[in-house]
Design an enzyme around this catalytic site. Structure first.
Site, PDB file in Angstrom:
ATOM      1  CE  LYS A 105     -15.975  15.101  18.212  1.00 24.46           C
ATOM      2  NZ  LYS A 105     -15.539  13.586  18.553  1.00 24.46           N
TER       3      LYS A 105
ATOM      4  CB  THR B 117      -1.555   0.406   1.688  1.00 20.26           C
ATOM      5  OG1 THR B 117       0.327   0.228   2.404  1.00 20.26           O
ATOM      6  CG2 THR B 117      -1.771  -1.113   1.680  1.00 20.26           C
TER       7      THR B 117
ATOM      8  CD1 TRP C 119     -18.486  12.245  14.675  1.00 22.96           C
ATOM      9  CD2 TRP C 119     -16.366  13.484  13.958  1.00 22.96           C
ATOM     10  NE1 TRP C 119     -17.622  11.928  15.246  1.00 22.96           N
ATOM     11  CE2 TRP C 119     -16.558  12.310  14.881  1.00 22.96           C
ATOM     12  CE3 TRP C 119     -15.183  13.794  13.372  1.00 22.96           C
ATOM     13  CZ2 TRP C 119     -15.532  11.933  15.813  1.00 22.96           C
ATOM     14  CZ3 TRP C 119     -14.639  13.281  13.761  1.00 22.96           C
ATOM     15  CH2 TRP C 119     -13.996  13.198  15.007  1.00 22.96           C
TER      16      TRP C 119
ATOM     17  CD  GLU D 205      -4.719  -2.463   3.300  1.00 27.72           C
ATOM     18  OE1 GLU D 205      -5.255  -1.996   2.476  1.00 27.72           O
ATOM     19  OE2 GLU D 205      -4.142  -1.088   4.125  1.00 27.72           O
TER      20      GLU D 205
END
Lengths: 536, 536
Positions: B434, B181, B439, B326
């Protein structure tokens, strides 16, 4: 990669989680039921809790004697979810064989349709392993029966736990289901299906290039749920959230046509005799069957004429698949490759009338006394198969040694394989006719005869012959109002075969003897023909 | 059932056996190649024999630094066929990271495209494990290079054995391939793909309800072959005998459009920036792209406006998929369920703009500080994933402990999951803003801004704020000729979001920094914005 086992509970969980409002439409003796996958999930879990309460242990068998309906579907998932094995029993077996398979599988609990209770009652005193009977009926009351102890499925489910959790430590190689082959000679042979095998088989059934089962489908398995897991369709249809239509007990061709029309069935599967019956009904009746995207035919080869009738006359796509109890069952599927779509029509039907290419993960070859046969569409040999959903033994049975050798299942089917890899079943090794040292395919002759407009069904068997060793004789059932003579039929065949392939005799009959799963019972037919010829 | 391992060689063997005349169309620097699967099979076997001659041992890694072309495809099957592991290297890594991944994977042999030789030459003295270099070029001569020993791929293949047999005792849990990755911080992390994982992933790619790769397809992976196995497409396309179009080095959007038109590409996959580029080209040019049945977009979320542009303006079906290195990578796929097709258009695009349902065999959940999130489309939590093609560790890396816990991959992606089970990526955990204890999703803002007609691309990052802790700032690249002010953009957003979600500032830029696989490099962008704000 994670060590995630391929097991059956996640297949049902997928339907519960992603397709809770999709439906299972189920016909029983008294009602049409419409249950959502949410309800099916809750009922299946309740059933698993009930079986657990009855002391069913991991690896033990629970038997079903049942038609295609939602309770049978629930059992398909409840038993494996507990780590137990669902043994689907062919209710058309002789009493002897019925007793044999139940005792041989050591079934602990039997789930029995109400109308099929007499079949089990008749043999109950010979059953050695069953400790509990459960009757599958819409009613909560237990009907009159000599079976004991006998419980009502619906009454038990009311007390079951609809949130019961399936086993989490299942191994993918544990058995989940079991069917016996209805052998034409000897006792039935038991095949155990594993969680892994069923899961992989289901994945391949969802693939575009095979049966392509999808959430968009309305899937109606006509093939009995006791016959090779109804070809795996209840598993894959549930896995993908397809709507399911389960036609229930003692259906007629009319009923099937009505269900296809009213429920907009897109996909159905069954043996050729079912489709012969349906064909007759829909040619006469006025049904809108335009929802059908695929009718799958397996069990025996359908004549090319049947495929053409479905497609040309009725505009219903019709596909051959091939497999057997030992193969879960899908081995091959007859579809055109992309570049074959532009081939001449006759050639396309020729390809489609074969049994097709092996599906992914399945390996095949043909073998005769000279070794592996050429893929030339001509050389004949016995079909050998291997792959992750092919059995490697019969349950507790010495005959395993004969069928499973060197990592291959020896099918007893004689095939050719063509340049494109399409399998064509030429015969059963034991039905092939050896005339003057040359092979004659009874299947090829049958399919050709069934292409004649007057003919409903035909079977060709070999009879002993002094000079030629064996010669073919055709047994023919005519359509209502159909007329054809032996001579006319042979003239018709002479355009397609060498003269020495033509049947020595044609016997017109009212019906052909069949096995319990609808195949022609050639052994019985041969005896019938031989004794008839002796008498004449 | 038979103990048949799920391994990669049968995937190529299927193409060789059933689809020998189907083609792989491959663009290299100098030529367009058209090879049949028969030839690809022979060349792959020759390559395997060559790697074997070079002493490549079971489990050892062979690296590729290469574009999407047939030689890379051959390596995809040759290394696993030997029991070795193909390590596909991202040629856009920094020199430091390039050296790190080659040494960390302990690559023994490197296969390098001719035009990419300088990248490896620049770091050759730091490579500790490589003993052999092979240059991928149409020429048989070895070009000038400081790499040593360096062989020509085509010259080697001439001496190889085109009938070389792949290993027959492969275990399905052996590694077959490897990618790192491109982490935005720290060293790249290595993921090993097993034969079993790749096979199961390929099966699911062939399913109707996912990417539906079929023999009928002409499949063009635009996603690089070094990026999560080009999403597994080279494996599944080969397995099913699809025609493949490999667009080769340094392609432009024009070239892609030309290839789609000339080769009748039906299926293609890549990241949003590729499709943004293609969209611009085809809106201007005159291309017939009617062969396309699906454009798959992954890597980052595509804005709803892009999906609508493809489908409404161009009549090209466009689908979201979600995954990561993954996860092999397919985790979820955004398609409509059967009953959603009749929903209002706006609602349908709303569903399609999410990342979709998990595909079969993959299990997901969202988790936050309160436990599992509700599937209500509102509650946010980190996405956790498990399944048979999900990694369970990083190769020799302590960071495994953080990502893989309690049997789940912790993705670092913040999601909602709706009542229908559709995942929606709200943000990366570290990119979520935030503000005043609430959020704000940077991804939602970005997609909305990219829906404005004047905007080409947008990224939203958080900047520190005294009162609110963090506040969003939008970085916007306008289309050629596009005009919009900060105020107009905020007015536009105000129709879709609460006032406190609106960006405090809008910075117009010429381009946005990207990772080596084309994702916005938000960390760099945030630093840029913060320092720009300090300066102003």
């Amino acid at each position: 990669m994670m060590n995630t086992p391929l097991t059956i509970p996640p297949m049902l969980e997928r339907a519960e989680r992603y397709f809770p409002s999709k439906q299972v439409i189920s016909r029983t003796l008294d009602n049409m039921h419409r249950l959502s996958y949410r309800e099916i999930g809750r009922r299946t879990r309740a059933l698993a809790s009930v079986l657990n309460e009855f002391g069913l242990k991991r690896g033990e068998r629970v038997g079903t004697v049942a038609w295609n309906h939602h309770r049978h579907l629930e059992a398909y998932f409840a038993a494996p979810g507990l780590g137990a094995v669902l043994h689907m029993i062919n209710m058309r077996l002789s009493s002897d064989h019925l007793v044999y398979v139940i005792n041989h599988a050591e079934d602990r609990i039997l789930l029995i349709d109400e109308d099929l209770l007499p079949i089990v009652e008749a043999v109950k005193d010979q059953l050695t392993s069953v400790h509990t009977y459960i009757v599958l009926t819409d009613k909560k009351e237990v009907p009159q029966s000599t079976l004991e102890p006998l419980y009502s499925y619906e009454a038990l489910l009311e007390k079951g736990n609809p949130n019961f959790a399936f086993l989490e430590d299942l191994d993918e190689n544990e058995p989940a289901a079991m069917c016996y082959t209805s052998a034409t000679t000897g006792k039935p042979k038991g095949v155990l299906y594993t969680h892994r095998g069923i899961t992989l088989h289901s994945l391949v059934q969802g693939m575009v290039d095979t049966t392509a089962i999808s959430e968009n489908d309305v899937c109606m398995p006509v093939v009995p749920m006791f016959h090779v897991n109804a070809w795996g369709l209840p598993f894959s249809a549930t896995f993908y959230g397809a709507t399911q239509v389960l036609p229930g007990p003692q259906f007629t061709p009319q009923l099937l046509a009505e269900l296809i029309e009213s429920e907009h069935v897109t996909f159905t599967g069954g043996v050729p005799t079912i489709w012969l019956g349906l064909l007759q009904v829909i040619e006469k009746g006025n049904y809108d069957l335009s929802s059908l995207r695929a009718v799958i035919c397996g069990g025996s080869a359908a004549p090319k004429s049947m495929i053409e009738s479905f497609e040309k006359k009725l505009n219903i796509p019709f596909f051959h698949a091939y497999g057997m109890t030992e193969t879960s069952p899908i081995v091959s599927y007859a579809r055109l490759k992309s570049y074959q779509h532009s081939w001449p029509e006759e050639e396309r039907y020729h390809i489609r009338a074969k049994q097709g290419m092996a599906v992914p993960l399945i390996d095949i070859k043909g073998v005769n006394e000279n070794g592996d046969i050429a893929w030339d569409g001509k050389e004949m040999g016995e079909l050998l198969i291997r792959g992750p959903w092919i059995a490697d033994h019969y349950h507790d049975d010495e005959r395993s040694q004969e069928a499973f050798r060197n990592g291959w299942l020896h099918t007893g089917d004689v095939v050719t394989i063509d340049e494109e890899g399409a399998i064509k079943i030429v015969d059963r090794t034991k039905d092939l006719i050896k005339s003057g040292g040359e092979w004659i395919s009874s299947v090829d002759l049958e399919n050709a005869i069934m292409g004649h407009e007057a003919v409903l069904e035909a079977a060709v068997v070999s009879v002993p012959h002094e000079k030629w060793q064996e010669r073919p004789v055709a047994c023919v059932v005519l359509k209502e109002g159909g007329v054809v003579t032996k001579e006319e039929l042979n003239d018709y065949l002479a355009t397609q075969f060498s003269k020495w392939w033509l049947p020595d005799d044609v016997l017109f009959m009212h019906q052909l003897p069949r096995t319990s799963v609808g195949k022609f019972l050639k052994r019985a037919l041969r005896e019938q023909v031989v004794s008839a010829k002796k008498e004449s």
